[in-house]
Write a protein that holds these residues in place. Structure first.
Motif, short mmCIF file in Angstrom:
data_model
loop_
_atom_site.label_atom_id
_atom_site.label_comp_id
_atom_site.label_asym_id
_atom_site.label_seq_id
_atom_site.Cartn_x
_atom_site.Cartn_y
_atom_site.Cartn_z
N LYS A 1 7.86 0.72 16.23
CA LYS A 1 6.82 1.55 16.72
C LYS A 1 7.28 2.89 16.01
N ARG A 2 6.22 3.23 15.07
CA ARG A 2 6.66 4.39 14.28
C ARG A 2 6.77 5.99 14.81
N ASP A 3 6.03 5.95 16.19
CA ASP A 3 5.93 7.33 16.64
C ASP A 3 6.70 7.39 17.93
N THR B 1 22.67 -3.35 6.65
CA THR B 1 23.09 -2.82 8.04
C THR B 1 22.79 -1.43 8.17
N ALA B 2 22.59 -0.78 9.22
CA ALA B 2 22.46 0.52 9.27
C ALA B 2 23.68 1.54 9.77
N THR B 3 24.51 0.55 10.50
CA THR B 3 25.52 1.11 11.25
C THR B 3 26.92 0.24 10.76
N GLY C 1 17.29 4.11 -2.27
CA GLY C 1 17.77 2.75 -2.03
C GLY C 1 17.30 1.72 -2.22
N GLN C 2 15.87 1.48 -2.08
CA GLN C 2 15.05 0.11 -2.11
C GLN C 2 15.08 -0.47 -3.30
N LEU C 3 14.54 0.60 -4.56
CA LEU C 3 14.40 -0.04 -5.73
C LEU C 3 15.83 -0.52 -6.17
N GLY D 1 0.92 -1.27 0.04
CA GLY D 1 -0.02 0.03 -0.21
C GLY D 1 0.78 1.26 0.13
N TYR D 2 2.15 1.15 -0.32
CA TYR D 2 2.89 2.27 -0.27
C TYR D 2 2.89 2.95 -1.57
N ASP D 3 3.01 4.29 -1.74
CA ASP D 3 3.12 4.97 -3.04
C ASP D 3 4.24 4.63 -3.94
N SER D 4 5.29 4.74 -3.09
CA SER D 4 6.67 4.65 -3.97
C SER D 4 7.71 4.42 -2.92
N PHE D 5 8.90 3.76 -3.61
CA PHE D 5 9.93 2.97 -3.05
C PHE D 5 10.72 4.16 -2.34
N ARG D 6 11.39 3.97 -1.34
CA ARG D 6 12.23 4.78 -0.48
C ARG D 6 13.57 4.58 -1.24
N PRO E 1 19.87 4.02 6.78
CA PRO E 1 19.57 4.39 8.22
C PRO E 1 18.38 3.33 8.86
N THR E 2 18.54 3.53 10.04
CA THR E 2 17.31 2.40 10.80
C THR E 2 16.13 3.08 10.45
N GLY E 3 15.18 2.34 10.28
CA GLY E 3 13.93 2.61 9.80
C GLY E 3 13.77 2.90 8.25
N ALA E 4 14.48 2.76 7.45
CA ALA E 4 14.46 3.36 6.47
C ALA E 4 13.68 2.14 5.26
N GLY E 5 13.36 1.11 5.90
CA GLY E 5 12.82 0.04 5.14
C GLY E 5 13.87 -0.75 4.46
N LYS E 6 14.73 -1.56 5.23
CA LYS E 6 15.52 -2.34 4.53
C LYS E 6 14.91 -3.79 4.27
N SER E 7 14.00 -3.97 5.21
CA SER E 7 13.39 -5.39 5.26
C SER E 7 12.76 -5.82 4.03
N LEU E 8 12.00 -4.65 3.36
CA LEU E 8 11.34 -4.70 2.00
C LEU E 8 12.33 -5.03 0.90
N CYS E 9 13.49 -4.82 1.21
CA CYS E 9 14.50 -5.01 -0.09
C CYS E 9 14.82 -6.61 -0.01
N GLY F 1 11.26 8.46 15.85
CA GLY F 1 10.85 9.33 14.44
C GLY F 1 10.80 8.34 13.26
N ARG F 2 10.32 7.01 13.19
CA ARG F 2 10.14 6.09 12.21
C ARG F 2 9.04 6.91 11.46
N ASP F 3 8.15 7.58 11.85
CA ASP F 3 7.06 8.05 11.04
C ASP F 3 7.48 9.16 10.34
N1 LIG Z 1 8.64 2.55 0.60
C1 LIG Z 1 8.24 2.75 1.79
N2 LIG Z 1 7.19 3.67 2.16
C2 LIG Z 1 6.58 3.76 3.18
N3 LIG Z 1 7.06 3.25 4.39
C3 LIG Z 1 7.85 2.10 4.18
C4 LIG Z 1 8.68 1.76 2.97
N4 LIG Z 1 9.22 0.96 3.16
C5 LIG Z 1 9.48 0.63 4.44
N5 LIG Z 1 8.41 1.32 4.95
C6 LIG Z 1 8.20 1.30 6.50
O1 LIG Z 1 9.20 1.56 7.13
C7 LIG Z 1 9.15 0.94 8.35
C8 LIG Z 1 10.71 0.44 8.87
O2 LIG Z 1 10.79 -0.48 7.92
P1 LIG Z 1 11.94 -1.55 8.35
O3 LIG Z 1 11.62 -2.16 9.60
O4 LIG Z 1 12.28 -2.77 7.16
O5 LIG Z 1 13.28 -0.71 8.63
P2 LIG Z 1 14.62 -1.11 8.55
O6 LIG Z 1 15.50 -0.41 7.87
O7 LIG Z 1 15.04 -2.58 8.83
O8 LIG Z 1 14.93 -0.46 10.00
P3 LIG Z 1 15.82 -1.10 11.45
O9 LIG Z 1 17.37 -1.21 10.90
O10 LIG Z 1 15.62 -0.02 12.46
O11 LIG Z 1 15.35 -2.44 11.91
C9 LIG Z 1 8.28 -0.16 8.46
O12 LIG Z 1 7.08 0.29 9.06
C10 LIG Z 1 8.07 -0.20 6.90
O13 LIG Z 1 6.68 -0.74 6.65
#
Ligand SMILES: Nc1ncnc2c1ncn2[C@@H]1O[C@H](COP(=O)(O)OP(=O)(O)OP(=O)(O)O)[C@@H](O)[C@H]1O
Length: 915
Positions: free
Chosen positions: A559-561, A434-436, A280-282, A273-278, A299-307, A585-587
């Motif tokens: 936790k995003r907030d 990794t983030a670090t 580095g993801q694509l 349900g996301y509009d675009s990739f962040r 960085p932490t919370g940047a969305g590595k898992s999606l990759c 600040g993950r939100d």
């Molecule tokens: N393209 C995107 N658009 C919006 N939100 C996204 C996108 N990709 C990932 N997210 C959201 O960002 C949040 C953080 O993602 P994720 O847990 O993969 O981060 P991470 O880089 O693995 O962080 P960490 O290193 O802290 O574990 C999740 O809630 C995820 O759903």
């Protein structure tokens, strides 16, 4: 100081052990947040508190009651996986789990899936299904299954299908089946799905219920009405889901045909349900789909898992994700979008759970499997993967753990070297994330995983929405903390994490904040796991505002907030700092990260950096034991009981494991590590007499020969018996279990040990010990440098930067960002000025008095230096040595200087073990 297990699983060169012994509460003082006191005099009384004894209770022999023999016809009658046996009758369902192999008529079968799913949706609440009060349930599912289901987090079942709806917007609910088993099924299954009118009807039903308490007839009709609505709702959802799954199917096919931005974007929208990739993801996804091993630094919370999640949907085989912590695995599993079936394997699972997960892998029902690096020790695990259940991608999460130059090296990550992965698992593509990581760490990781330099995707390791600040704090940090919490902007922040170094601090602070009307809970690894997850849950649902935690909290917390992260104690490295502030600040909203800086914490941490060091002499003795054990027994099983060996050589258990891993995975393979085992077995015979049983059973005959008898019990060493009958320890364990199931014996296992077989005995023990000592000492220095860099960055922010780099008052975002990014990008080997003392006029005299007052003890210079710095070690535990008033007295002096002074004084003492 005792080790605190909150190191997040770190080892030798990683986070040093946490100190559990509380310092005396800081004396009241008047300094405020701004009235800093950077010149802190070390008060020995702060460093010499009584420590909590960590002695383990000697285990008692189990009462000799034989278990009832199980029925042959139902080998494991009460196991939860019994619920899913219908899978084998419906092989087509397995295809459901792999988007790669979604059959053409898949969606039309959804209706039949939902028939099965319906009861599982109602599993918790439906009286017709098994509950503690109704153990049988209409489907005959037994109460044990009900009782145990909560534990079955990885139960990715094939006949309890995917959730019918919720394809859009992955909201952390993850795979339905797993969440069912987390006791939240109902909540998650319907979360946010009921439309307004339905909610209205429910509340109508509730209020009606109140009004017509005695009108049972109308209540029954009302319930029926409710059920009809629920069924309609469910049918609608199923139809929606079927449609959406078809769309996902199409999108997956399209990406397989052409991994274009457009096709991948469509899949992203459909599944997440996301509009675009962040950023580095694509790029990362495309590299992986091209089968190019990739190093991803976001960085932490940047969305590595999606990759890795998106490639997992596309690639034909399994995606194997290696995580350092079980909690992290479970968290990642929960966050998988429902269309991806996941599972995990961990040593905390029961054998039946492991067997079931393996079965699911083999039938292709699991697309993403989470494992710990230790799993690679297990030959059974490596043999799962065959031509049919093969691995398409290995993901190394927290990849910095591969490098000893990272802040969190884990020896078991050495097992993930590309050559080994290729040889053992035929792995083509590796994604390291990794983030670090500093440049040195990255180079190291990429070389170990054979990732070409051109395949590095690296974005800034800090997010811009974090407002960073530092303040000096003196003896009354708690008061400073309270003032901070009661001032803007922290008063307006809903969720706050406060990080402390030591477990005792978290409890102390949380009590203090509670007393001051702040809703808070402490969290550390000393708290039972169940309570910890409850605290995390309460925090995530905003029922607790503040968590005061050690490093144990936060890894994988999404936790995003979280609006603020406060460091009550200095982090041990900039890497740790970045990881921890990354929880805020993950939100994407502005969030506040404050650090309290004080010299005492710095001195104590700096001492602790030396708690893993080992002398060459000790390593030599250790090697002798490792190899003389098996001098004449190449290929035979050897073991080293952790606790006794650790005390004998004064080497921490994690350091022994590091040394053994180096002996296995270094340039020359000297040994092969096997899974750890409790090696001492105490056995009682029940049905048949021992001699009669020995006549029928070769293993029992050997046990009788190799045992000592104590009060009618037989005590023996499992590897010794295994060697005698030419079996593996697993064979022996299985045979013991078998005899137990037949009611012949009961037994108890103790003495956890490292197990290994010898491949080659080193030709030169001295050279090998020198080499290992040098390596350990380099790793130690690296940790010290990391702490110094952290301290320096914080001191620079408060003392030096003053309006340089655009910093303003107590806000230091620009200068901390700059220092951090410079550190990650530049050379992390350089020394920075530090505050540690290089001499003391009384040092030698104090050592002399100390030695004179402990004439009966044997010391090495390292042991003396540790005691003077307040560092416990296996042979010199704090329970005993913290009683001396020299304990921790020289914490502010460089460890090496204290060690040199101790060496000189020891030389003056005849009869001592001087090195
Ligand atoms: N393209 C995107 N658009 C919006 N939100 C996204 C996108 N990709 C990932 N997210 C959201 O960002 C949040 C953080 O993602 P994720 O847990 O993969 O981060 P991470 O880089 O693995 O962080 P960490 O290193 O802290 O574990 C999740 O809630 C995820 O759903």
């Amino acid at each position: 100081m005792e080790t605190d297990s909150d190191s997040g699983g770190s080892h030798i060169s990683a986070t040093p052990p946490r100190c559990q012994n509380p310092p005396s509460p800081p004396p009241p003082q008047t300094n405020t947040l701004s009235s800093s006191n950077s010149k802190v005099r070390v008060n020995p009384s702060h460093l010499s508190e009584t420590k909590k004894p960590t002695k383990s209770k000697p285990s008692q022999p189990a009462p000799p009651t034989p278990p009832p023999p199980p029925s042959d016809s139902t080998p494991l009658p009460t196991l939860p996986f019994q619920i899913r046996r219908s899978f084998s009758q419906n092989p087509s369902i397995s295809a459901f789990n792999s988007l790669e192999t979604l059959p053409a008529g898949f969606c039309s079968r959804l209706a039949s899936f939902t028939k099965i799913q319906k009861p599982s949706l109602r599993f918790e609440n439906d009286q017709s299904l098994p509950t503690p009060s109704n153990p049988q349930g209409i489907n005959g599912i037994k109460s044990d299954a009900f009782a145990k289901k909560k534990k079955q987090i990885n139960l990715v079942s094939v006949d309890v299908p995917l959730p019918p709806a919720k394809l859009r917007k992955c909201n952390g609910e993850g795979n339905f089946v797993r969440l069912n088993l987390n006791n939240n099924k109902r909540k998650f299954a319907n979360k946010g799905k009921r439309n307004k009118s339905f909610r209205g009807k429910l509340s109508y039903r509730r209020s009606k219920k109140k009004l017509n308490k005695n009108e049972t007839e109308s209540k029954g009709a009302e319930d029926e009405y409710g059920l009809i609505i629920e069924n309609l709702e469910q049918n609608q959802k199923n139809r929606r889901a079927a449609g959406e799954l078809e769309l996902v199917e199409d999108a997956v096919r399209a990406v397989k045909d052409e991994a274009s931005n457009e096709n991948l974007g469509r899949l992203l929208r459909l599944v997440y349900g996301y509009d675009s990739f962040r950023d580095g993801q694509l790029e990362a996804i495309k590299m992986v789909l091209d089968k190019k091993s990739t190093m991803l630094v976001l960085p932490t919370g940047a969305g590595k898992s999606l990759c890795y999640q998106i490639p997992a949907m596309i690639l034909p085989g399994l995606t194997l994700v290696v995580c350092p912590l079980v909690a992290l695995m479970i968290d990642q599993l929960r966050h998988l979008p429902p269309v991806i079936h996941g599972g995990f394997l961990s040593s905390s699972q029961r054998p039946e759970e492991v067997a079931e997960t393996i079965r699911l892998i083999q039938v292709g029902a699991i697309k993403v499997l989470f494992v710990s690096p230790e799993r690679f020790l297990n030959a059974d695990f490596l043999s799962i993967f065959t031509a049919t259940s093969f691995i398409s991608l290995v993901v190394v999460d927290e990849a910095h753990c591969v490098s000893e130059w990272s802040h969190n090296f884990r020896p078991s990550y050495m097992r993930l070297r590309a050559s080994l992965l290729r040889a053992r698992l035929n792995v083509e593509c590796i994604l390291a994330m990794t983030a670090t990581a500093t440049t040195t760490t990255l180079r190291d990781v990429m070389s170990a995983l054979e990732i070409p330099l051109s395949n590095l995707i690296q974005k800034a390791q800090l997010r811009d929405n974090l407002q960073l600040s530092v303040s000096l704090s003196g003896n009354n940090r708690m008061k400073d903390l309270l003032m901070l919490m009661k001032s803007s902007p922290f008063t307006e922040v809903q969720s706050i994490i406060i990080y402390c170094k030591f477990q005792f601090e978290t409890d102390l602070i949380s009590r203090y904040l509670c007393d001051n009307s702040i809703s808070v809970k402490s969290y550390h690894s000393g708290i039972p796991a169940k309570d910890r997850s409850r605290i995390q849950e309460l925090f995530c649902s905003n029922k607790i505002r503040v968590v005061v935690a050690t490093v144990a909290f936060g890894m994988g917390l999404d936790k995003r907030d979280v609006g603020a992260v406060i460091h009550y104690s200095l982090p041990e490295s900039l890497e740790e700092y970045v990881q921890e502030i990354g929880r805020a600040g993950r939100d994407g909203r502005l969030s506040y990260c404050h650090l309290f800086l004080d010299d005492i914490t710095y001195f104590r941490l700096r001492s602790l950096m030396y708690s893993d060091g080992v002398d060459e002499y000790a390593i030599n003795k250790f090697l002798c034991q490792v190899f003389t054990n098996g001098m004449n027994s190449h290929g035979k099983l050897c073991s080293l009981v952790k606790e006794s060996a650790s005390r004998k050589f004064d080497i921490k258990e994690e350091v022994m494991l590091t040394l053994l891993t180096c002996l296995e995975l270094g340039e020359i393979q000297y040994l092969q590590l096997l899974p750890e085992l409790n090696v001492t077995c105490t056995l009682n015979f029940h049905k048949t007499t021992p001699t009669l049983l020995a006549d029928k059973d070769k293993m029992v005959a050997t046990i009788l020969k190799k045992s000592e008898t104590k009060q009618g019990q037989y005590v023996f060493d499992i590897p010794t018996v295994a060697n005698s009958i030419g079996a593996t320890t697993i064979d022996v364990s299985n045979q013991l279990l078998n005899l137990k199931m037949r009611g012949e014996i009961t037994y108890e296992l103790k003495d956890p040990a490292y197990c290994y077989t010898i491949v080659e005995v080193p030709s030169d023990f001295c050279a090998l010990s020198a080499h290992l000592t040098k390596w350990l000492s380099e790793v130690e220095n690296c940790k010290v440098r990391k702490l110094d860099r952290m301290f320096h960055a914080a001191v620079f922010a408060v003392d030096v930067c003053e309006k340089m780099h655009g910093c303003n008052g107590s806000l230091h975002t620009p200068c901390l960002q700059k220092n951090t990014l410079d550190y990650f990008r530049g050379d992390d080997n350089c020394d920075v000025p530090n505050k540690i003392g290089q001499s003391s006029p009384f040092l030698r005299a104090d050592i002399k008095v100390f030695l004179q007052s402990n004439l009966n003890a044997k010391f090495t210079p390292r042991a003396v230096a540790r005691i003077l710095q307040g560092i416990a070690s296996p042979a010199y535990p704090s329970t005993i040595w913290s009683k001396t008033h020299f304990w921790g007295r020289y914490v502010q002096i460089n460890f090496q200087v204290v060690m040199e002074a101790a060496k000189a004084e020891l030389l003056n003492f005849a009869g001592k073990d001087v090195l």
